[in-house]
Design an enzyme around this catalytic site. Sequence first.
Site, short mmCIF file in Angstrom:
data_model
loop_
_atom_site.label_atom_id
_atom_site.label_comp_id
_atom_site.label_asym_id
_atom_site.label_seq_id
_atom_site.Cartn_x
_atom_site.Cartn_y
_atom_site.Cartn_z
N HIS A 160 -8.53 -3.06 -10.93
CA HIS A 160 -9.67 -2.70 -11.76
C HIS A 160 -9.37 -2.83 -13.24
O HIS A 160 -10.28 -2.79 -14.06
CB HIS A 160 -10.14 -1.28 -11.42
CG HIS A 160 -9.21 -0.19 -11.87
ND1 HIS A 160 -8.16 0.25 -11.09
CD2 HIS A 160 -9.15 0.53 -13.00
CE1 HIS A 160 -7.52 1.22 -11.73
NE2 HIS A 160 -8.10 1.40 -12.90
N ASP B 133 -6.69 -2.97 -4.96
CA ASP B 133 -6.55 -2.74 -6.40
C ASP B 133 -5.23 -3.28 -6.93
O ASP B 133 -4.57 -2.63 -7.74
CB ASP B 133 -6.68 -1.25 -6.70
CG ASP B 133 -6.99 -0.98 -8.18
OD1 ASP B 133 -7.50 -1.90 -8.84
OD2 ASP B 133 -6.72 0.13 -8.65
N SER C 206 -3.37 3.43 -15.32
CA SER C 206 -3.49 2.52 -14.17
C SER C 206 -2.63 1.28 -14.36
O SER C 206 -2.61 0.68 -15.42
CB SER C 206 -4.95 2.10 -13.99
OG SER C 206 -5.74 3.19 -13.62
#
Length: 265
Positions: free
Chosen positions: A1, A32, A114
């Site tokens: 993402h 992801d 992330s």
Amino acid sequence: HVVGKAQRLQITKSDGTQYSHVKLVGADPLNDVAFLKIEGAKDLVPAQLGDSGTTRVGQQVIAIGNSLGRYQNTVTSGVISGKGRPVQAASDNNKVESLIDLLQTDAAINPGNSGGPLFNSKGEVIAINSQIYSRSGAFNGLAFSIPINMAKNIADQLKDKGEVVRGWLGVRIQGLDQTLAESFGMEKPQGALVAQVEENSPAAKAGIESGDVILQYNGKAVNKTADLPALVASTPIGDKIEIKLLRDGNQVITAAYAGDLHGNV
């Protein structure tokens, strides 16, 4: 993402060195994970990768990330809070649910973290920080990371094939509590209860029915519902798999041929 909708990719090292010639080799949105290549880079020192399969609940871990997009190289610590955490995910044709099998940690992870590494006490990367569970958007002690063994498998497929192909059985499953387990004649909850079987799926062709409890998959015990999706996803396409079921109080053994589900759908 992080890179999925990016128009330009740039990588910055901790010493400030920037690389603007970055290529997206491939991506697996379902899990992801993206695989990047820095064009023309030399003398890079890779992080040592560990074995996420040996992690234990309570094990100390350290996370490094770009917290809130402002505080670069932020280091936080915590422990592995849980393993095999399912995250609901589905492809465009709704053939997959709860495929992602994450590590849970209480190390502080915030938006901007992330893609950062989760290290064990040996300095080995055992996971990639991916998401948090929060009602406010801030860290609430629930963070989830992609096991490095899974990430390595995905990266290898993206490098070799440009896409991810994973096994598919074609069942929707649900968990078993004590009351439901006893209704099936079981002493304790175990296995994955089949709630629905998709038409023309490998499961349907193998004779698996709604109401069956899958106890074993390819010789490996399915101790809890979350165990099954990861086992199925890691199955090579076309392999013949032996499945042990509980049906009407009796154990039944059947065989299925793993179908394919492409990670780029």
